[in-house]
Design an enzyme around this catalytic site. Sequence first.
Site, PDB file in Angstrom:
ATOM      1  N   ASP A  37       0.856  -1.181   0.000  1.00  0.00           N
ATOM      2  CA  ASP A  37       0.000   0.000   0.000  1.00  0.00           C
ATOM      3  C   ASP A  37       0.893   1.232   0.000  1.00  0.00           C
ATOM      4  O   ASP A  37       2.128   1.128   0.062  1.00  0.00           O
ATOM      5  CB  ASP A  37      -0.907   0.007   1.243  1.00  0.00           C
ATOM      6  N   ASN A  92      -5.928  -5.562  -5.577  1.00  0.00           N
ATOM      7  CA  ASN A  92      -7.067  -4.909  -4.928  1.00  0.00           C
ATOM      8  C   ASN A  92      -7.017  -3.390  -4.992  1.00  0.00           C
ATOM      9  O   ASN A  92      -8.064  -2.736  -4.954  1.00  0.00           O
ATOM     10  CB  ASN A  92      -7.136  -5.362  -3.459  1.00  0.00           C
ATOM     11  N   TYR A 157     -13.753   5.503 -13.807  1.00  0.00           N
ATOM     12  CA  TYR A 157     -13.638   4.306 -12.965  1.00  0.00           C
ATOM     13  C   TYR A 157     -14.212   3.086 -13.684  1.00  0.00           C
ATOM     14  O   TYR A 157     -13.573   2.028 -13.753  1.00  0.00           O
ATOM     15  CB  TYR A 157     -14.372   4.562 -11.658  1.00  0.00           C
ATOM     16  N   THR A 192     -16.692   0.730   2.510  1.00  0.00           N
ATOM     17  CA  THR A 192     -15.267   1.003   2.665  1.00  0.00           C
ATOM     18  C   THR A 192     -15.034   2.503   2.579  1.00  0.00           C
ATOM     19  O   THR A 192     -15.893   3.247   2.095  1.00  0.00           O
ATOM     20  CB  THR A 192     -14.435   0.316   1.568  1.00  0.00           C
TER      21      THR A 192
END
Length: 257
Positions: A37, A92, A157, A192
């Site tokens: 990350d 992810n 997106y 999220t």
Amino acid sequence: MGKLDGRVVLITGAARGQGEQEARLFAAEGAKVVLADVLDDQGEALAKELDEELGEGTAAYVRLDVSREADWAAAVAAAKDAFGKIDGLVNNAGILRFNELVSTPLEEFQLITQVNQVGAFLGIRSVAPEIEAAGGGTIVNTASYTALTGMAGVGAYAATKHAILGLTRVAALELAARKIRVNAICPGAVDTPMSNPDGVDPDAVAELYKKLVPLGRIGQPEEVARLALFLSSEDSSYITGQPFVIDGGWLAGVGLF
């Protein structure tokens, strides 16, 4: 016995949200997890927590901007240094921006493409040779509900998520002989930080999805993690090249009530 005993899985965007829950579940199922990350504090804290809970050497954190080729090379090297191999990848990491197409600046479109689409491509290209060298394994790409339909306000997106399905199918065909299975998960609305921008009333969001989603609620990242686990384990041993929708029935069609 865990479903992932002996496996080493690199998970991008692992510091929070779906990636965090995937890391927790995979580690609980016996995997060594490489948490990748750009959120260093959160990623390092999660790796430390998993080591304390499940034993030293369960997790390692590596800083990875998925849009940068050099970062991928460094992450692969760090993962091999920590655990000796990589035989699983969960692509992810991703970003979301809300904008009408005609109002989307080129720079914004390119940024979303670079992270979501190029990031997945670089992940496949960088990690597949390591998975092959380890004797085979799995790649799970995170697409979206919007990879299979349109949604106003998220054109950039949605375009990247459609592209990820194309990458998934081609990679599945090209990597099958190398004993690598490649599939995609297509989440709908999931609770999220990416899906809940600052300033949005959570009660209003809950009410919206109560009306839109047949199951009457927003999804939880733990539920998406369980699908990623299925596609990363031997439970899905005869599945490759496929998109798996997890959206509470949203894509099924228009309800009457």
